[in-house]
Design a protein around this motif. Structure first.
Motif, PDB file in Angstrom:
ATOM      1  N   ILE A  17      17.298  -0.723 -10.571  1.00 58.05           N
ATOM      2  CA  ILE A  17      16.095  -0.152  -9.462  1.00 58.05           C
ATOM      3  C   ILE A  17      16.335   1.118  -8.497  1.00 58.05           C
ATOM      4  O   ILE A  17      15.278   1.969  -8.471  1.00 58.05           O
ATOM      5  CB  ILE A  17      17.022  -1.025  -8.183  1.00 58.05           C
ATOM      6  N   ILE A  18      17.470   1.855  -8.947  1.00 59.75           N
ATOM      7  CA  ILE A  18      17.592   3.325  -9.083  1.00 59.75           C
ATOM      8  C   ILE A  18      17.056   3.564 -10.221  1.00 59.75           C
ATOM      9  O   ILE A  18      15.710   5.457  -9.845  1.00 59.75           O
ATOM     10  CB  ILE A  18      18.818   3.605  -9.855  1.00 59.75           C
ATOM     11  N   LYS A  19      16.690   3.749 -11.623  1.00 61.13           N
ATOM     12  CA  LYS A  19      15.699   3.863 -12.166  1.00 61.13           C
ATOM     13  C   LYS A  19      14.629   4.057 -11.742  1.00 61.13           C
ATOM     14  O   LYS A  19      13.757   5.107 -11.981  1.00 61.13           O
ATOM     15  CB  LYS A  19      16.064   3.910 -14.051  1.00 61.13           C
ATOM     16  N   ILE A  20      14.451   3.383 -11.315  1.00 60.91           N
ATOM     17  CA  ILE A  20      12.868   2.931 -10.843  1.00 60.91           C
ATOM     18  C   ILE A  20      12.741   3.833  -8.999  1.00 60.91           C
ATOM     19  O   ILE A  20      11.305   5.147  -9.568  1.00 60.91           O
ATOM     20  CB  ILE A  20      12.166   1.714 -10.562  1.00 60.91           C
ATOM     21  N   CYS A  21      13.214   3.873  -8.359  1.00 60.53           N
ATOM     22  CA  CYS A  21      13.253   4.930  -7.207  1.00 60.53           C
ATOM     23  C   CYS A  21      13.204   6.468  -7.903  1.00 60.53           C
ATOM     24  O   CYS A  21      12.204   6.421  -7.212  1.00 60.53           O
ATOM     25  CB  CYS A  21      14.179   4.143  -6.612  1.00 60.53           C
ATOM     26  N   ARG A  22      14.060   6.797  -8.202  1.00 53.68           N
ATOM     27  CA  ARG A  22      13.825   8.353  -9.198  1.00 53.68           C
ATOM     28  C   ARG A  22      12.489   8.585  -9.648  1.00 53.68           C
ATOM     29  O   ARG A  22      12.196   9.217  -9.494  1.00 53.68           O
ATOM     30  CB  ARG A  22      15.167   7.719  -9.816  1.00 53.68           C
ATOM     31  N   ALA A  23      11.931   7.857 -10.296  1.00 51.67           N
ATOM     32  CA  ALA A  23      10.934   8.257 -11.227  1.00 51.67           C
ATOM     33  C   ALA A  23       9.938   8.089 -10.258  1.00 51.67           C
ATOM     34  O   ALA A  23       8.800   8.779 -10.416  1.00 51.67           O
ATOM     35  CB  ALA A  23      10.286   7.078 -12.143  1.00 51.67           C
ATOM     36  N   TYR A  24       9.739   8.007  -9.080  1.00 51.36           N
ATOM     37  CA  TYR A  24       8.499   7.189  -8.031  1.00 51.36           C
ATOM     38  C   TYR A  24       9.006   8.318  -6.454  1.00 51.36           C
ATOM     39  O   TYR A  24       8.365   8.820  -5.535  1.00 51.36           O
ATOM     40  CB  TYR A  24       8.391   5.889  -7.378  1.00 51.36           C
ATOM     41  N   THR A  25       9.995   9.089  -6.071  1.00 51.37           N
ATOM     42  CA  THR A  25      10.471   9.713  -5.642  1.00 51.37           C
ATOM     43  C   THR A  25      10.216  11.214  -6.365  1.00 51.37           C
ATOM     44  O   THR A  25      11.030  11.098  -7.287  1.00 51.37           O
ATOM     45  CB  THR A  25      11.290   9.031  -4.718  1.00 51.37           C
ATOM     46  N   TYR A  35      14.523   3.340  -2.182  1.00 52.75           N
ATOM     47  CA  TYR A  35      16.560   2.485  -2.552  1.00 52.75           C
ATOM     48  C   TYR A  35      16.709   1.354  -1.668  1.00 52.75           C
ATOM     49  O   TYR A  35      16.891   0.291  -2.097  1.00 52.75           O
ATOM     50  CB  TYR A  35      17.159   3.206  -2.850  1.00 52.75           C
ATOM     51  N   GLN A  36      16.317   1.759  -0.420  1.00 50.19           N
ATOM     52  CA  GLN A  36      17.003   0.847   0.392  1.00 50.19           C
ATOM     53  C   GLN A  36      15.906  -0.315   0.966  1.00 50.19           C
ATOM     54  O   GLN A  36      16.154  -1.524   1.355  1.00 50.19           O
ATOM     55  CB  GLN A  36      16.756   1.656   1.856  1.00 50.19           C
ATOM     56  N   GLU A  37      14.557   0.269   0.593  1.00 48.18           N
ATOM     57  CA  GLU A  37      13.406  -0.914   1.453  1.00 48.18           C
ATOM     58  C   GLU A  37      12.986  -1.666  -0.053  1.00 48.18           C
ATOM     59  O   GLU A  37      13.068  -2.662   0.038  1.00 48.18           O
ATOM     60  CB  GLU A  37      11.769  -0.322   1.492  1.00 48.18           C
ATOM     61  N   VAL A  38      13.497  -1.399  -1.612  1.00 44.60           N
ATOM     62  CA  VAL A  38      13.325  -2.053  -2.651  1.00 44.60           C
ATOM     63  C   VAL A  38      14.667  -3.476  -1.897  1.00 44.60           C
ATOM     64  O   VAL A  38      14.752  -4.443  -2.461  1.00 44.60           O
ATOM     65  CB  VAL A  38      14.144  -1.936  -3.630  1.00 44.60           C
ATOM     66  N   CYS A  39      16.105  -2.424  -1.450  1.00 46.96           N
ATOM     67  CA  CYS A  39      17.105  -3.936  -1.031  1.00 46.96           C
ATOM     68  C   CYS A  39      16.564  -4.584  -0.455  1.00 46.96           C
ATOM     69  O   CYS A  39      16.461  -5.789  -0.941  1.00 46.96           O
ATOM     70  CB  CYS A  39      17.973  -3.262  -0.804  1.00 46.96           C
ATOM     71  N   LEU A  40      15.635  -4.514   0.836  1.00 46.08           N
ATOM     72  CA  LEU A  40      15.638  -5.124   1.806  1.00 46.08           C
ATOM     73  C   LEU A  40      14.230  -6.226   1.168  1.00 46.08           C
ATOM     74  O   LEU A  40      14.212  -7.470   1.461  1.00 46.08           O
ATOM     75  CB  LEU A  40      14.917  -4.291   2.827  1.00 46.08           C
ATOM     76  N   ARG A  61       9.877  -6.317 -11.265  1.00 47.98           N
ATOM     77  CA  ARG A  61       8.122  -6.242 -11.422  1.00 47.98           C
ATOM     78  C   ARG A  61       8.351  -5.810  -9.372  1.00 47.98           C
ATOM     79  O   ARG A  61       7.644  -5.216  -8.716  1.00 47.98           O
ATOM     80  CB  ARG A  61       8.647  -7.666 -11.134  1.00 47.98           C
ATOM     81  N   LEU A  62       9.270  -6.496  -8.562  1.00 44.50           N
ATOM     82  CA  LEU A  62       9.298  -6.417  -7.166  1.00 44.50           C
ATOM     83  C   LEU A  62       9.922  -5.096  -6.956  1.00 44.50           C
ATOM     84  O   LEU A  62       9.413  -4.165  -5.643  1.00 44.50           O
ATOM     85  CB  LEU A  62      10.973  -7.278  -6.144  1.00 44.50           C
ATOM     86  N   SER A  63      10.381  -4.395  -7.841  1.00 47.53           N
ATOM     87  CA  SER A  63      11.142  -2.604  -7.541  1.00 47.53           C
ATOM     88  C   SER A  63       9.540  -1.886  -7.680  1.00 47.53           C
ATOM     89  O   SER A  63       9.816  -1.413  -7.075  1.00 47.53           O
ATOM     90  CB  SER A  63      12.629  -2.276  -8.772  1.00 47.53           C
TER      91      SER A  63
END
Length: 163
Positions: A17-25, A35-40, A61-63
């Motif tokens: 999740i961290i790697k994906i969120c870092r690449a999109y922010t 990160y919070q939205e993905v977890c939710l 996929r969801l992330s």
């Protein structure tokens, strides 16, 4: 969200999740929001998991889907704002990485298209072409060609030939 679900079903996949969120922010604040939205969303849609693939594949996929959706919403919101004046609460503070070369790589990855970001992240995670295709929702034959093109583009970006 129950602590048990987070500990057993999200925390073991936090690196993904961290790697994906870092690449999109681009900022730490955006990263934390993503990160919070993905977890939710993982928690909200946990009952939709049908075990046709591994849990990790589903988390990938969801992330990716959540990150791409949030990025599109963010772009739309920025377009609606007056382009010459951003609200004071929008921070331009970049995400902070300990390693400069890692920051350079993520900065280059952020210049790729939304789908290409996901493909290269999965490739860097050493996923097979089949696994990448399953997560992205495409043909495995397409993945090999796409990865070669992404590598060429990243090299040009990192060499300073593309801004």
């Amino acid at each position: 969200m129950s602590n048990d679900f987070y500990t057993s079903s999200i925390l073991p996949y936090a690196a993904i999740i961290i790697k994906i969120c870092r690449a999109y922010t681009n900022t730490q604040q955006d990263f934390e929001d993503y990160y919070q939205e993905v977890c939710l969303q993982i928690w909200k849609s946990r009952n939709n998991f049908q075990a046709r693939s591994e849990w990790s594949t589903w988390v990938y996929r969801l992330s990716l889907n959540v990150s791409m959706t949030l990025l599109k919403k963010q772009k739309n919101n920025r377009q609606r704002l007056a382009s010459d004046k951003l609200p004071s609460d929008i921070s331009d503070e970049p995400c902070i990485f300990i390693d400069d070369s890692l920051e350079q790589l993520y900065a280059a990855i952020r210049q790729l298209s939304e789908v290409d970001r996901g493909v290269i992240l999965l490739y860097l995670e050493e996923k097979t072409y089949q696994e990448i295709a399953d997560i992205i929702g495409t043909n495995p034959n397409n993945i090999g060609v796409r990865i070669k093109r992404i590598k060429v583009r990243l090299k040009k970006i990192l060499d300073g030939k593309i801004n």
